[in-house]
Design an enzyme around this catalytic site. Structure first.
Site, PDB file in Angstrom:
ATOM      1  N   ARG A 168       0.818  -1.222   0.000  1.00  0.00           N
ATOM      2  CA  ARG A 168       0.000   0.000   0.000  1.00  0.00           C
ATOM      3  C   ARG A 168       0.846   1.263   0.000  1.00  0.00           C
ATOM      4  O   ARG A 168       0.322   2.357  -0.241  1.00  0.00           O
ATOM      5  CB  ARG A 168      -0.920  -0.010   1.211  1.00  0.00           C
ATOM      6  CG  ARG A 168      -1.821  -1.236   1.258  1.00  0.00           C
ATOM      7  CD  ARG A 168      -2.460  -1.433   2.613  1.00  0.00           C
ATOM      8  NE  ARG A 168      -3.055  -2.751   2.750  1.00  0.00           N
ATOM      9  CZ  ARG A 168      -2.367  -3.841   3.067  1.00  0.00           C
ATOM     10  NH1 ARG A 168      -1.061  -3.760   3.302  1.00  0.00           N
ATOM     11  NH2 ARG A 168      -2.972  -5.017   3.160  1.00  0.00           N
ATOM     12  N   LYS A 210     -14.553   0.587  -3.583  1.00  0.00           N
ATOM     13  CA  LYS A 210     -14.775   0.501  -2.133  1.00  0.00           C
ATOM     14  C   LYS A 210     -14.125   1.659  -1.389  1.00  0.00           C
ATOM     15  O   LYS A 210     -14.761   2.311  -0.553  1.00  0.00           O
ATOM     16  CB  LYS A 210     -14.239  -0.846  -1.636  1.00  0.00           C
ATOM     17  CG  LYS A 210     -14.024  -0.967  -0.151  1.00  0.00           C
ATOM     18  CD  LYS A 210     -15.311  -0.880   0.640  1.00  0.00           C
ATOM     19  CE  LYS A 210     -15.074  -1.326   2.086  1.00  0.00           C
ATOM     20  NZ  LYS A 210     -13.993  -0.608   2.749  1.00  0.00           N
ATOM     21  N   ASP A 229     -18.095  -4.033   0.738  1.00  0.00           N
ATOM     22  CA  ASP A 229     -16.965  -4.869   1.123  1.00  0.00           C
ATOM     23  C   ASP A 229     -17.417  -6.325   1.171  1.00  0.00           C
ATOM     24  O   ASP A 229     -18.548  -6.644   0.849  1.00  0.00           O
ATOM     25  CB  ASP A 229     -16.415  -4.425   2.480  1.00  0.00           C
ATOM     26  CG  ASP A 229     -17.517  -4.370   3.513  1.00  0.00           C
ATOM     27  OD1 ASP A 229     -18.244  -5.356   3.668  1.00  0.00           O
ATOM     28  OD2 ASP A 229     -17.672  -3.322   4.159  1.00  0.00           O
TER      29      ASP A 229
END
Length: 270
Positions: A168, A210, A229
């Site tokens: 990430r 999302k 989700d």
DNA sequence: GCTCAGGCAGGCT
DNA sequence: AGCCTGCCTGAG
């Protein structure tokens, strides 16, 4: 000062531990201490609302906005009454609020949330703030601001390695670069439609449906957003396979939060 | 060792 | 436009 906020629809645990925010700490006495932007709050539950411990009335007003005191949750719950499942979920979780959080902090937080679990998300965000935020207060054992885009944009992947955020990291940096150099103007999203805001956020690498929905709902309070989700997908498949009920209207995001809590509580932890 | 956790990018058809 | 697969990391 202490500000007494009287309301019938605010439960601190339901709201602050619902996965929409990551910077609140529950104290031994049941109160919560949290931070948003450069604002710090201690808040305690009462039978008829909550008591906010703040510096002055201006701070109290900021936090009333944060806790979405302008929305009539009673009315929203009443609107949901035609749907049995949803109204049961709402009745049990009537103290949930959809917070109005700082956009950049919310964006980075939900980029971090992907394919991740809540304890790890919280840990990564704590380390991010303690490493690169400013120590803005010494009360409550030291409180650190969420680093702004400019600060993060000056960092390298190596700088962020201690966060243990894994793949990430490049998404965090892409978001920071785009916000810092103005490619993405987070302020402009407030005036955008839900669809436009979503498309705009998705120009950031690491932001898909999302994450975009979470930012639109939890920062910009666009309640049409329905973050889908893995949990919600299961719920929709089981109860709403023919489509979401009409009574959700433009409050799909609030409905989502009630449903999420309702079913998560009923799913045994393995 | 394995799987899973509040997804997404990139490559493929 | 829709399917697959790999992905950092840490807990169970």
């Amino acid at each position: 000062m202490e500000y007494h906020y009287k309301t019938s629809c605010l439960d601190l645990r339901q709201t602050l531990e619902s996965g929409q925010c990551f910077r609140w700490r529950r104290q031994e006495d049941g109160s919560y201490i949290g931070i948003s932007g450069c604002h710090i709050l201690k808040i305690a539950q009462t039978d008829d609302g909550a008591i906010l411990t703040v510096r002055d009335k201006t701070e109290a007003d900021y936090w009333l906005g944060y806790f979405d005191s302008a929305t009539d949750y009673e009315a929203v719950i009443k609107q949901f009454s035609p749907d049995r499942t949803l109204s049961e979920a709402a009745a049990e979780n009537r103290g949930i609020r959809i917070l109005r959080q700082e956009p950049f902090e919310t964006l980075i937080s939900f980029i971090i949330s992907q394919n991740n679990n809540i304890p790890r998300i919280t840990g990564i965000i704590s380390r991010l703030c303690e490493s690169f935020g400013d120590r803005i207060s010494d009360e409550y054992g030291g409180m650190y601001s969420f680093p702004d885009a400019k600060r993060l944009a000056a960092l390298t992947p190596d700088d962020l390695a201690p966060l243990r955020a894994g793949f990430r990291v490049r998404y965090i940096l892409d978001a920071a670069y785009k916000v810092a150099d103005g490619t993405v103007d987070l302020g402009s999203i407030r005036a955008m439609s839900y669809d436009d805001g979503k498309a705009y956020l998705k120009t950031i690498t690491g932001v898909g449906d999302k994450v975009a929905d979470c930012v639109l709902l939890f920062a910009y309070h666009k309640t049409e957003a329905f973050p889908s989700d893995v949990w919600i997908k299961r719920i929709v498949a089981e109860y709403y396979s023919d489509g979401l009920p009409e009574c959700m209207g433009d409050y799909k995001g609030i409905a989502q939060q009630y449903l999420f809590e309702y079913f998560r509580k009923r799913t045994p932890v393995k």
